[in-house]
Design a protein around this motif. Structure first.
Motif, PDB file in Angstrom:
ATOM      1  N   TYR A 112      -4.887  -1.106  -0.574  1.00  0.00           N
ATOM      2  CA  TYR A 112      -5.486  -0.539   0.626  1.00  0.00           C
ATOM      3  C   TYR A 112      -4.369   0.056   1.468  1.00  0.00           C
ATOM      4  O   TYR A 112      -3.265  -0.481   1.516  1.00  0.00           O
ATOM      5  CB  TYR A 112      -6.193  -1.656   1.406  1.00  0.00           C
ATOM      6  N   GLY A 113      -4.643   1.155   2.127  1.00  0.00           N
ATOM      7  CA  GLY A 113      -3.634   1.743   3.000  1.00  0.00           C
ATOM      8  C   GLY A 113      -4.248   2.695   4.000  1.00  0.00           C
ATOM      9  O   GLY A 113      -5.441   3.009   3.942  1.00  0.00           O
ATOM     10  N   ARG A 114      -3.401   3.148   4.918  1.00  0.00           N
ATOM     11  CA  ARG A 114      -3.808   4.093   5.953  1.00  0.00           C
ATOM     12  C   ARG A 114      -2.756   5.181   6.053  1.00  0.00           C
ATOM     13  O   ARG A 114      -1.592   4.949   5.755  1.00  0.00           O
ATOM     14  CB  ARG A 114      -3.909   3.407   7.308  1.00  0.00           C
ATOM     15  N   ALA A 115      -3.175   6.343   6.515  1.00  0.00           N
ATOM     16  CA  ALA A 115      -2.232   7.445   6.694  1.00  0.00           C
ATOM     17  C   ALA A 115      -2.763   8.406   7.745  1.00  0.00           C
ATOM     18  O   ALA A 115      -3.968   8.489   7.965  1.00  0.00           O
ATOM     19  CB  ALA A 115      -2.021   8.186   5.385  1.00  0.00           C
ATOM     20  N   THR A 116      -1.853   9.104   8.386  1.00  0.00           N
ATOM     21  CA  THR A 116      -2.176  10.246   9.220  1.00  0.00           C
ATOM     22  C   THR A 116      -1.492  11.420   8.545  1.00  0.00           C
ATOM     23  O   THR A 116      -0.276  11.426   8.388  1.00  0.00           O
ATOM     24  CB  THR A 116      -1.663  10.064  10.662  1.00  0.00           C
ATOM     25  N   THR A 117      -2.292  12.396   8.110  1.00  0.00           N
ATOM     26  CA  THR A 117      -1.751  13.439   7.249  1.00  0.00           C
ATOM     27  C   THR A 117      -2.536  14.740   7.380  1.00  0.00           C
ATOM     28  O   THR A 117      -3.679  14.738   7.834  1.00  0.00           O
ATOM     29  CB  THR A 117      -1.783  12.963   5.772  1.00  0.00           C
ATOM     30  N   THR A 118      -1.900  15.820   6.948  1.00  0.00           N
ATOM     31  CA  THR A 118      -2.590  17.104   6.860  1.00  0.00           C
ATOM     32  C   THR A 118      -3.191  17.301   5.466  1.00  0.00           C
ATOM     33  O   THR A 118      -3.914  18.257   5.232  1.00  0.00           O
ATOM     34  CB  THR A 118      -1.627  18.270   7.162  1.00  0.00           C
ATOM     35  N   ASP A 178      -7.044  15.077  -2.228  1.00  0.00           N
ATOM     36  CA  ASP A 178      -5.669  15.000  -2.726  1.00  0.00           C
ATOM     37  C   ASP A 178      -5.085  13.601  -2.550  1.00  0.00           C
ATOM     38  O   ASP A 178      -4.376  13.103  -3.417  1.00  0.00           O
ATOM     39  CB  ASP A 178      -4.786  16.034  -2.030  1.00  0.00           C
ATOM     40  N   ILE A 179      -5.380  12.972  -1.426  1.00  0.00           N
ATOM     41  CA  ILE A 179      -4.878  11.613  -1.193  1.00  0.00           C
ATOM     42  C   ILE A 179      -5.487  10.649  -2.205  1.00  0.00           C
ATOM     43  O   ILE A 179      -4.782   9.847  -2.824  1.00  0.00           O
ATOM     44  CB  ILE A 179      -5.174  11.142   0.245  1.00  0.00           C
ATOM     45  N   ALA A 180      -6.798  10.709  -2.402  1.00  0.00           N
ATOM     46  CA  ALA A 180      -7.459   9.805  -3.355  1.00  0.00           C
ATOM     47  C   ALA A 180      -6.895  10.008  -4.762  1.00  0.00           C
ATOM     48  O   ALA A 180      -6.618   9.035  -5.469  1.00  0.00           O
ATOM     49  CB  ALA A 180      -8.963  10.022  -3.346  1.00  0.00           C
ATOM     50  N   SER A 181      -6.693  11.249  -5.172  1.00  0.00           N
ATOM     51  CA  SER A 181      -6.133  11.525  -6.508  1.00  0.00           C
ATOM     52  C   SER A 181      -4.720  10.978  -6.641  1.00  0.00           C
ATOM     53  O   SER A 181      -4.379  10.347  -7.637  1.00  0.00           O
ATOM     54  CB  SER A 181      -6.114  13.033  -6.778  1.00  0.00           C
ATOM     55  N   ALA A 182      -3.895  11.211  -5.626  1.00  0.00           N
ATOM     56  CA  ALA A 182      -2.502  10.753  -5.681  1.00  0.00           C
ATOM     57  C   ALA A 182      -2.410   9.231  -5.644  1.00  0.00           C
ATOM     58  O   ALA A 182      -1.594   8.634  -6.358  1.00  0.00           O
ATOM     59  CB  ALA A 182      -1.705  11.361  -4.536  1.00  0.00           C
ATOM     60  N   VAL A 183      -3.231   8.603  -4.826  1.00  0.00           N
ATOM     61  CA  VAL A 183      -3.239   7.140  -4.743  1.00  0.00           C
ATOM     62  C   VAL A 183      -3.593   6.538  -6.099  1.00  0.00           C
ATOM     63  O   VAL A 183      -2.919   5.631  -6.595  1.00  0.00           O
ATOM     64  CB  VAL A 183      -4.227   6.672  -3.648  1.00  0.00           C
ATOM     65  N   LEU A 184      -4.652   7.044  -6.712  1.00  0.00           N
ATOM     66  CA  LEU A 184      -5.082   6.501  -8.004  1.00  0.00           C
ATOM     67  C   LEU A 184      -4.062   6.808  -9.101  1.00  0.00           C
ATOM     68  O   LEU A 184      -3.721   5.925  -9.888  1.00  0.00           O
ATOM     69  CB  LEU A 184      -6.458   7.038  -8.377  1.00  0.00           C
ATOM     70  N   ALA A 185      -3.556   8.029  -9.140  1.00  0.00           N
ATOM     71  CA  ALA A 185      -2.556   8.397 -10.152  1.00  0.00           C
ATOM     72  C   ALA A 185      -1.299   7.546 -10.004  1.00  0.00           C
ATOM     73  O   ALA A 185      -0.750   7.053 -11.000  1.00  0.00           O
ATOM     74  CB  ALA A 185      -2.216   9.876 -10.050  1.00  0.00           C
ATOM     75  N   GLY A 186      -0.842   7.353  -8.783  1.00  0.00           N
ATOM     76  CA  GLY A 186       0.342   6.530  -8.548  1.00  0.00           C
ATOM     77  C   GLY A 186       0.118   5.079  -8.931  1.00  0.00           C
ATOM     78  O   GLY A 186       0.964   4.445  -9.558  1.00  0.00           O
ATOM     79  N   TYR A 187      -1.041   4.548  -8.573  1.00  0.00           N
ATOM     80  CA  TYR A 187      -1.350   3.154  -8.904  1.00  0.00           C
ATOM     81  C   TYR A 187      -1.399   2.941 -10.409  1.00  0.00           C
ATOM     82  O   TYR A 187      -0.820   1.984 -10.932  1.00  0.00           O
ATOM     83  CB  TYR A 187      -2.680   2.739  -8.263  1.00  0.00           C
ATOM     84  N   LEU A 188      -2.084   3.832 -11.117  1.00  0.00           N
ATOM     85  CA  LEU A 188      -2.200   3.684 -12.573  1.00  0.00           C
ATOM     86  C   LEU A 188      -0.864   3.902 -13.275  1.00  0.00           C
ATOM     87  O   LEU A 188      -0.597   3.285 -14.306  1.00  0.00           O
ATOM     88  CB  LEU A 188      -3.261   4.642 -13.113  1.00  0.00           C
ATOM     89  N   VAL A 201       1.087  15.173   0.713  1.00  0.00           N
ATOM     90  CA  VAL A 201       0.416  14.058   0.048  1.00  0.00           C
ATOM     91  C   VAL A 201       1.425  12.939  -0.207  1.00  0.00           C
ATOM     92  O   VAL A 201       1.177  11.775   0.113  1.00  0.00           O
ATOM     93  CB  VAL A 201      -0.239  14.517  -1.276  1.00  0.00           C
ATOM     94  N   ARG A 202       2.565  13.288  -0.788  1.00  0.00           N
ATOM     95  CA  ARG A 202       3.600  12.288  -1.089  1.00  0.00           C
ATOM     96  C   ARG A 202       4.029  11.543   0.176  1.00  0.00           C
ATOM     97  O   ARG A 202       4.216  10.331   0.157  1.00  0.00           O
ATOM     98  CB  ARG A 202       4.800  12.940  -1.759  1.00  0.00           C
ATOM     99  N   GLN A 203       4.187  12.273   1.271  1.00  0.00           N
ATOM    100  CA  GLN A 203       4.626  11.668   2.526  1.00  0.00           C
ATOM    101  C   GLN A 203       3.624  10.647   3.046  1.00  0.00           C
ATOM    102  O   GLN A 203       4.001   9.678   3.699  1.00  0.00           O
ATOM    103  CB  GLN A 203       4.864  12.761   3.573  1.00  0.00           C
ATOM    104  N   ALA A 204       2.351  10.826   2.742  1.00  0.00           N
ATOM    105  CA  ALA A 204       1.298   9.929   3.236  1.00  0.00           C
ATOM    106  C   ALA A 204       1.185   8.641   2.427  1.00  0.00           C
ATOM    107  O   ALA A 204       0.500   7.717   2.846  1.00  0.00           O
ATOM    108  CB  ALA A 204      -0.043  10.657   3.229  1.00  0.00           C
ATOM    109  N   LEU A 243       5.765   3.837  -0.458  1.00  0.00           N
ATOM    110  CA  LEU A 243       6.874   4.102  -1.367  1.00  0.00           C
ATOM    111  C   LEU A 243       6.568   3.744  -2.817  1.00  0.00           C
ATOM    112  O   LEU A 243       6.903   4.493  -3.731  1.00  0.00           O
ATOM    113  CB  LEU A 243       8.121   3.357  -0.892  1.00  0.00           C
ATOM    114  N   TYR A 244       5.901   2.617  -3.077  1.00  0.00           N
ATOM    115  CA  TYR A 244       5.643   2.223  -4.461  1.00  0.00           C
ATOM    116  C   TYR A 244       4.741   3.207  -5.194  1.00  0.00           C
ATOM    117  O   TYR A 244       4.885   3.416  -6.398  1.00  0.00           O
ATOM    118  CB  TYR A 244       5.098   0.787  -4.553  1.00  0.00           C
ATOM    119  N   LEU A 245       3.811   3.855  -4.479  1.00  0.00           N
ATOM    120  CA  LEU A 245       2.966   4.873  -5.104  1.00  0.00           C
ATOM    121  C   LEU A 245       3.713   6.201  -5.207  1.00  0.00           C
ATOM    122  O   LEU A 245       3.632   6.895  -6.223  1.00  0.00           O
ATOM    123  CB  LEU A 245       1.670   5.068  -4.310  1.00  0.00           C
TER     124      LEU A 245
END
Length: 110
Positions: A30-36, A41-51, A92-95, A98-100
């Protein structure tokens, strides 16, 4: 505000694993972000990074949900992830935590 400079928005994201015996989705991150960046894109990056960071055993089903404040939630499943050559936009990366961020492939100069 211009089209090139969208206003940052707050969102929460969640990584979930499906538990077939009880037929529920279990939160794995679970996480939070303030981003443009867009919720998609966030959901895709979160899942790709986690997997990428912790590959699941065969047959496990995962999804990521990004919920913008005052907006419509976006759900991405593993079969909706971009191709292997995909790299996340800098916003996206900035949001991401670090582990993801470290688990995602980096853009190469070209």
């Amino acid at each position: 505000m211009t089209c090139e400079d969208p206003e940052p928005a707050r969102l929460t994201w969640e990584i979930q694993m499906y538990e077939p015996h009880s037929q529920v989705w279990i939160c794995k991150g679970y996480g939070r972000a303030t981003t443009t960046a867009t919720p998609d894109d966030i959901a895709s990056a979160v899942l790709a990074g986690y997997l990428a960071a912790s590959p699941p055993p065969y047959g496990e089903t995962f999804r990521a949900i990004a919920r913008p404040d005052g907006g419509t939630p976006v759900t991405v499943t593993a079969d909706q992830l971009p191709d292997a050559g995909w790299t996340a936009d800098p916003a996206v990366r900035q949001a991401l935590p670090l582990y993801l961020r470290d688990a995602l492939p980096e853009q190469t100069a070209g």
